[in-house]
Design an enzyme around this catalytic site. Sequence first.
Site, PDB file in Angstrom:
ATOM      1  N   GLU A  61      -6.103   5.884   6.500  1.00  0.00           N
ATOM      2  CA  GLU A  61      -5.349   6.792   5.636  1.00  0.00           C
ATOM      3  C   GLU A  61      -6.225   7.993   5.273  1.00  0.00           C
ATOM      4  OE1 GLU A  61      -4.543   3.998   2.504  1.00  0.00           O
ATOM      5  OE2 GLU A  61      -3.307   2.767   3.813  1.00  0.00           O
ATOM      6  N   ALA A  91      -0.226   1.906   5.014  1.00  0.00           N
ATOM      7  CA  ALA A  91       0.068   0.479   5.096  1.00  0.00           C
ATOM      8  C   ALA A  91      -1.099  -0.232   5.776  1.00  0.00           C
ATOM      9  CB  ALA A  91       1.362   0.247   5.878  1.00  0.00           C
ATOM     10  N   GLU A  92      -1.817  -1.008   5.001  1.00  0.00           N
ATOM     11  CA  GLU A  92      -3.054  -1.624   5.503  1.00  0.00           C
ATOM     12  C   GLU A  92      -2.788  -2.723   6.522  1.00  0.00           C
ATOM     13  OE1 GLU A  92      -2.416  -0.854   2.406  1.00  0.00           O
ATOM     14  OE2 GLU A  92      -3.940   0.665   1.987  1.00  0.00           O
ATOM     15  N   GLN A 114      -9.454   2.406   2.580  1.00  0.00           N
ATOM     16  CA  GLN A 114      -9.880   3.493   1.703  1.00  0.00           C
ATOM     17  C   GLN A 114     -10.832   3.030   0.596  1.00  0.00           C
ATOM     18  OE1 GLN A 114      -6.873   6.211  -0.351  1.00  0.00           O
ATOM     19  NE2 GLN A 114      -7.380   7.291   1.521  1.00  0.00           N
ATOM     20  N   PHE A 115     -10.505   1.914  -0.029  1.00  0.00           N
ATOM     21  CA  PHE A 115     -11.372   1.307  -1.041  1.00  0.00           C
ATOM     22  C   PHE A 115     -11.279  -0.210  -0.889  1.00  0.00           C
ATOM     23  CE2 PHE A 115     -10.976   5.407  -3.157  1.00  0.00           C
ATOM     24  CZ  PHE A 115     -12.140   5.537  -3.905  1.00  0.00           C
ATOM     25  N   ASP A 116     -12.357  -0.879  -1.284  1.00  0.00           N
ATOM     26  CA  ASP A 116     -12.432  -2.343  -1.251  1.00  0.00           C
ATOM     27  C   ASP A 116     -11.160  -3.065  -1.695  1.00  0.00           C
ATOM     28  OD1 ASP A 116     -12.935  -1.765  -4.172  1.00  0.00           O
ATOM     29  OD2 ASP A 116     -14.904  -1.238  -3.360  1.00  0.00           O
ATOM     30  N   GLY A 117     -10.603  -2.628  -2.827  1.00  0.00           N
ATOM     31  CA  GLY A 117      -9.458  -3.341  -3.392  1.00  0.00           C
ATOM     32  C   GLY A 117      -8.181  -3.184  -2.590  1.00  0.00           C
ATOM     33  N   PHE A 118      -8.208  -2.309  -1.591  1.00  0.00           N
ATOM     34  CA  PHE A 118      -6.991  -2.074  -0.804  1.00  0.00           C
ATOM     35  C   PHE A 118      -7.011  -2.832   0.513  1.00  0.00           C
ATOM     36  CE2 PHE A 118      -7.402   2.264  -3.013  1.00  0.00           C
ATOM     37  CZ  PHE A 118      -6.944   1.718  -4.200  1.00  0.00           C
ATOM     38  N   PRO A 121      -3.775  -6.096   1.232  1.00  0.00           N
ATOM     39  CA  PRO A 121      -2.517  -6.075   1.992  1.00  0.00           C
ATOM     40  C   PRO A 121      -2.748  -6.287   3.499  1.00  0.00           C
ATOM     41  CG  PRO A 121      -2.574  -4.262   0.414  1.00  0.00           C
ATOM     42  CD  PRO A 121      -3.959  -4.876   0.431  1.00  0.00           C
ATOM     43  N   HIS A 161     -11.160  -0.092  -7.265  1.00  0.00           N
ATOM     44  CA  HIS A 161     -12.003   0.885  -6.577  1.00  0.00           C
ATOM     45  C   HIS A 161     -13.483   0.504  -6.619  1.00  0.00           C
ATOM     46  CE1 HIS A 161      -8.319   3.205  -7.233  1.00  0.00           C
ATOM     47  NE2 HIS A 161      -8.718   4.057  -6.318  1.00  0.00           N
TER      48      HIS A 161
HETATM   49  C1  LIG Z   1      -2.683  -0.544  -1.148  1.00  0.00           C
HETATM   50  C2  LIG Z   1      -3.269   0.788  -1.411  1.00  0.00           C
HETATM   51  N1  LIG Z   1      -3.734   1.526  -0.384  1.00  0.00           N
HETATM   52  C3  LIG Z   1      -4.304   2.726  -0.588  1.00  0.00           C
HETATM   53  C4  LIG Z   1      -4.412   3.238  -1.852  1.00  0.00           C
HETATM   54  C5  LIG Z   1      -5.080   4.592  -2.072  1.00  0.00           C
HETATM   55  N2  LIG Z   1      -4.115   5.598  -2.491  1.00  0.00           N
HETATM   56  C6  LIG Z   1      -3.939   5.886  -3.789  1.00  0.00           C
HETATM   57  S1  LIG Z   1      -2.697   6.970  -4.013  1.00  0.00           S
HETATM   58  C7  LIG Z   1      -2.359   7.048  -2.371  1.00  0.00           C
HETATM   59  C8  LIG Z   1      -1.235   7.926  -1.888  1.00  0.00           C
HETATM   60  C9  LIG Z   1       0.064   7.517  -2.508  1.00  0.00           C
HETATM   61  O1  LIG Z   1       1.065   8.381  -2.098  1.00  0.00           O
HETATM   62  P1  LIG Z   1       2.535   8.300  -2.693  1.00  0.00           P
HETATM   63  O2  LIG Z   1       3.008   6.884  -2.588  1.00  0.00           O
HETATM   64  O3  LIG Z   1       3.353   9.332  -2.038  1.00  0.00           O
HETATM   65  O4  LIG Z   1       2.377   8.588  -4.249  1.00  0.00           O
HETATM   66  P2  LIG Z   1       1.865   9.958  -4.938  1.00  0.00           P
HETATM   67  O5  LIG Z   1       0.373   9.859  -5.038  1.00  0.00           O
HETATM   68  O6  LIG Z   1       2.323  11.084  -4.121  1.00  0.00           O
HETATM   69  O7  LIG Z   1       2.466   9.950  -6.303  1.00  0.00           O
HETATM   70  C10 LIG Z   1      -3.245   6.269  -1.663  1.00  0.00           C
HETATM   71  C11 LIG Z   1      -3.276   6.133  -0.197  1.00  0.00           C
HETATM   72  C12 LIG Z   1      -3.912   2.444  -2.906  1.00  0.00           C
HETATM   73  N3  LIG Z   1      -3.974   2.850  -4.180  1.00  0.00           N
HETATM   74  N4  LIG Z   1      -3.345   1.230  -2.665  1.00  0.00           N
END
Ligand SMILES: Cc1ncc(C[n+]2csc(CCOP(=O)(O)OP(=O)(O)O)c2C)c(N)n1
Lengths: 355, 355, 383, 383
Positions: A61, A91-92, A114-118, A121, A161
């Site tokens: 991502e 989508a992980e 992107q980060f450990d906690g992600f 999934p 994070h």
């Molecule tokens: C499972 C997961 N993967 C990756 C992230 C990192 N991350 C935080 S916000 C984001 C983008 C989210 O986009 P959107 O759903 O369109 O919401 P918006 O930020 O535009 O409000 C990502 C990839 C996360 N928080 N959770």
Amino acid sequence: MTILDRSPMSPTPMSPTPLRHPNAAGPVGLTDTTTLTLAKAINAGLRQAMLDDPKVVLLGEDIGALGGVFRVTSDLLREFGPHRVIDTPLAESAIIGTAVGLAYRGYRPVCEIQFDGFIFPGFDQIVSQVAKLHYRTQGAVRMPITIRVPFGGGIGAAEHHSESPEAYFTHTSGLRVIAVSDPQNAYSLLRQAIASDDPVLYFEPKRRYHVKGEVEPTLGSPMERAVIVSPGSQVTLITYGALVSTARDAALAAADEGVSIEVIDLRSLSPVDYATVEASVRKTGRLVVTHEAAQSGGVGGEIVASITERCFDYLEAAPVRVTGFDIPYPPAKLERHHLPDLDRILAGVDRVLGR
Amino acid sequence: MTILDRSPMSPTPMSPTPLRHPNAAGPVGLTDTTTLTLAKAINAGLRQAMLDDPKVVLLGEDIGALGGVFRVTSDLLREFGPHRVIDTPLAESAIIGTAVGLAYRGYRPVCEIQFDGFIFPGFDQIVSQVAKLHYRTQGAVRMPITIRVPFGGGIGAAEHHSESPEAYFTHTSGLRVIAVSDPQNAYSLLRQAIASDDPVLYFEPKRRYHVKGEVEPTLGSPMERAVIVSPGSQVTLITYGALVSTARDAALAAADEGVSIEVIDLRSLSPVDYATVEASVRKTGRLVVTHEAAQSGGVGGEIVASITERCFDYLEAAPVRVTGFDIPYPPAKLERHHLPDLDRILAGVDRVLGR
Amino acid sequence: MHDLPPHGAADNGSPLDDDFIQLLSESGERMPNAEFDPWVRDIGAAGLAALYDDLVVVRRLDTEATALQRQGELGLWPPMLGQEAAQIGSARALHPDDFVFTSYRENAVAYCRGVGLTDLVKVWRGNAQSGWDPASVGMAVPAIIIGAQTLHATGWALGAQFDGADSVAVTYFGDGATSEGDVNEAMVFAASFQVPVVFFCQNNQWAISEPVGLQARVHIAERAPGFGIPSLRVDGNDVLAVMAATRVALDRARSGGGPTFIEAVTYRMGPHTTADDPTRYRDPADLARWAERDPILRLRRLLDAEGLFTPEFEAATAAHADAAAAELRAGCIGLADPEPLSVFDNVYTTPQATLDRQRAGYAAYLASFESSDTRSSNEGASV
Amino acid sequence: MHDLPPHGAADNGSPLDDDFIQLLSESGERMPNAEFDPWVRDIGAAGLAALYDDLVVVRRLDTEATALQRQGELGLWPPMLGQEAAQIGSARALHPDDFVFTSYRENAVAYCRGVGLTDLVKVWRGNAQSGWDPASVGMAVPAIIIGAQTLHATGWALGAQFDGADSVAVTYFGDGATSEGDVNEAMVFAASFQVPVVFFCQNNQWAISEPVGLQARVHIAERAPGFGIPSLRVDGNDVLAVMAATRVALDRARSGGGPTFIEAVTYRMGPHTTADDPTRYRDPADLARWAERDPILRLRRLLDAEGLFTPEFEAATAAHADAAAAELRAGCIGLADPEPLSVFDNVYTTPQATLDRQRAGYAAYLASFESSDTRSSNEGASV
Ligand SMILES: Cc1ncc(C[n+]2csc(CCOP(=O)(O)OP(=O)(O)O)c2C)c(N)n1
Ligand SMILES: Cc1ncc(C[n+]2csc(CCOP(=O)(O)OP(=O)(O)O)c2C)c(N)n1
Ligand SMILES: [Mg+2]
Ligand SMILES: [Mg+2]
């Protein structure tokens, strides 16, 4: 009909091959020792791996135009194009599952979480597919997938994070698990991880991304090897990732008090290089293990158990663990009360010395 | 506006309450000691929990008309109706995530995961939501969710149907982890698990589902307590789940050879009842831990490490682990070469005795 | 058979097409709509003024929080700049006993639910992992794991259905979130159980650096019908249209009609968070085009046209916003640091022996610093 | 806006409606279809006979495997009874260099790919965790984790796209699988990257005991267009219609048109597996109704009508089936047990110290039994 690429694997880990791209205008790997941040060292390692083997593709991502939220993949999209640096939908499980399919077709995918906690999934695809497919197929299929995970705390971040999920993977047979600690081993071990035909979880100490160091474009010692980063005689202090530097500081501080600590950077968490650790503990008779992850079920417990089994007669005191507590990662203002630091490590050293 | 049910929790574990349903035609809990299989004991425990508290609802795949693939939920749909016994679509993350939402609204969901290997698609919701929400909300929200997981091997099944994933959960702060071993504790601990305001992973030894035993409709000792199932003086042998019965057999066999083994059924894997384990090890000076899960990062390593830390001066030999190997679960024809059995446990006992 | 609808990826890449519900044009004119007008007929002059006040206040709060971050008082802040109408229009349609499950960017929704202003920033100042007690405001604490909350909403709605309650769960998520398995599974469960839940997707065109066209090749609103869930696509910068659509969905849910999916088409005018640098991936011209569609400007033009935008009103609104911002700043800066040993609180609801031992060890360790200037030994304590 | 299509849950509960592509009626008559006929125009008498032979052989193999299970030679078997046309019709449309990613029930697909008969039962006899080398037959080993393989297919197709290859990934999964996040994420990725993948869903009406109506309130084929993926709904018991639809999808994929979703409407005539007891949840009348729609009977009627179903042909087919069954049985029973120490093989591609130590310990342990009648000590060995 060639369905799986059966060509010989990339250069073996032991032969350093700082290839230049044939096209002079194209991306260029490191040729000389250079001072780089840890993040830039990983970037250089990715670039070199992509130059070495056209089957290496990056998935994740925001890794394209943005260069990743930590800029670890900066410039690679521009240099290698969108077929090598693939911004994926969010989508992980799909990132990992798609990598499995690419591996089935002979690719060598490098996934960024992107980060450990992600990573959770994507856990099912890692545990039930990536880790097991080679075994499941009695060796017919290989999963040369590298999964890069920025891990650990100390950066004042929000929840999810700052986690240290490595023990979930060291308990998963079929995976190799690496945690790097400085620009040089970040570069060298990443290249080895990508060249490995086994799946590798590659943990990056995110709070040390900006620390600089010299990077030689070599592969160094095999990634399974632990390294003694500071020799000593009275206590063996084992760690990995961001705490390696804290452990070195602890060794320096202890030296001032006349205590000689041998600090070992594990580098490989699965398998652990017990040859190196055992030799040290047989010498010192005292073991301290420190990591950020929760204590119960953490990597430290496994090491303490294994070393107790292997070196019982050499141990002069019960091994000591200095770890994060058995709590969810706390809010930023409390994280210093969770993470092992110099003082807590020294307190652990005192304890193993019976002081 | 009452959004979360703030009513006092269900009967505390210590007060046995074999309630009868007010409606005589309705479902009836156990009133007397009865001989039941382990599967039927769980069924009885579920029934009693549902009678005790209308907020207890069951969620899972095939748990309704079919009664679950192991028939553990047999008859409950008929007795309690589709609002209490919910056949869900085929998606584990949604089963757990939906339970989180139900808990937010004051329900006490009991999720069934069909087989151990199918818990991983739900792993993220367990680790990042179920385990952490109480902490995240500084205690404002409770997650009284029970996740039932048939686990372990020895049934000649295909892949993903014989795994022992418990260590992933014992390393997850915020969860409690239970593994039952006989009809009585299956019944009693299930009721305690469901009554607990903490989330509980409840592991069922599937290869012992059909073993019969007497079940008294009581809650027994608190679920955190380990139980000495066979007293002894020379070696402490710790296990849980299906291997409890094998460990007992080992103790009998060893007794014939003049070796006295104390067998402890852990029951609670998180937290471990170190008070009981320590007392035993201080007495015997020798520890063997056995489980089916892979050795590296397994529950056994944590126990060996903790006991070494706590009882170092009492240990007369290095603790020994007799576990599954660090391999993916092997095909059925090889599983006896992976699972600890009587002989391997006795070999471990010999080892800890230096024989 | 099911071939693709006429608009494909290319269209999704230019989401300014007006294939959505609009009640208020960009120039602030009311656009008659027989189907949706009845749902906002009760919004008279006072109602419009209140909505305008909301929009201005939440934008001011958002700006203040961004400033607090720049000044080092917050670690991070996820601005909602540009998405005010999507959040206010939907949140103001809810009943008190409805329950909201959001992600991290829904601070205007939280404001509408009655979350205390200081509570909005607790997480971002690092004081706590969440800011409020969900039961007290009818709003769960935000989920940072993308999409996870949509399942929680579905489960809560299932409970509401069991209870025979007149309450609806509303879940907010982004365009990026629609790619996660959880969001899709939530639609499967919601459809299967026909529970009272509203899926409210703010399509702000970006998931950090990724444009919505990477996540979806057709309009996001088209996803839901394939799950058996009716959907609405609405101009997310039109507070009236958003409110009308949300009321339609809530009404359907309350009357046993099951779930509805709403795509609110809007734009993230700011960075993803204060740590983000959108210049690396965003065309500035895009931003300029969307500035024209600013949700506040548009309502202001309507109020102006109707003679409601008096200097007194403008001043009162500004004063309200300033006061809110001041309260937020003071509350933020005044937040007391959490107690060190609270790090061990609320992991479990009842004592847990292993953790209690760790707590005792750490307490002794901390105490050793109090009792002496140098670090001291702490035998037996596991730190 | 997007309201629900006319057929809802109620219709899904009675899936016999003919809202699908059919080229062969239940009574075995060819039904003209201008759009799909051209795709099977090349299937002449010999082609029909070959398809019939396939159907009969795979049913016979399936029956034999079920018998082997009943006789204790297999631990378990997942019968495909009733789904032969869905599998044969699709698998016979593939090219050798296409690649198939299935679940556990696609044994007829495996047969078409050239998987050795004995290899089909290795897993179920407990000899191995999979039966064949994927590269040698263009078919991955089955995924037991429901839905996981759809992502693998998507990834493989992405690789094929990078390679500029003319190959398509085809992934098989069930109606139940459509509820898993992975299947939905696979559609997101496949649509986003426009890769050459065919999603082939065998809607056999059941996921173990759960009817398809619990998973989906609208036809499964309607799911895909919401992801930007065109879909086809086909009579899964009509081998010609299945083949035509699959060829359409493959052709689209090969010509750069991206993914297609096919729902093949069929019925699981047997139990979920030999361990299942469908009497606990299935109305026998249902089964009777579907027996009328038997895929083999139907093709036989067509052959008969065209004078192709001669006694010689029938006998030859039966002989082929019997020979295959005999080969399966002999191969199954003749399978050599795996070597004990092979339990440690192929966990890694190169030596791994911890595991190697475990292997050495266990080898010594096993050897101790050989060298003495009683169990002996094995110092230092970790077993
Ligand atoms: C499972 C997961 N993967 C990756 C992230 C990192 N991350 C935080 S916000 C984001 C983008 C989210 O986009 P959107 O759903 O369109 O919401 P918006 O930020 O535009 O409000 C990502 C990839 C996360 N928080 N959770
Ligand atoms: C992740 C996961 N959850 C649960 C199961 C158990 N399980 C095996 S088959 C099955 C039903 C699958 O139904 P469907 O997808 O329709 O395929 P079919 O069996 O009808 O071919 C279930 C629930 C599994 N294998 N994997
Ligand atoms: Mg967005
Ligand atoms: Mg099915």
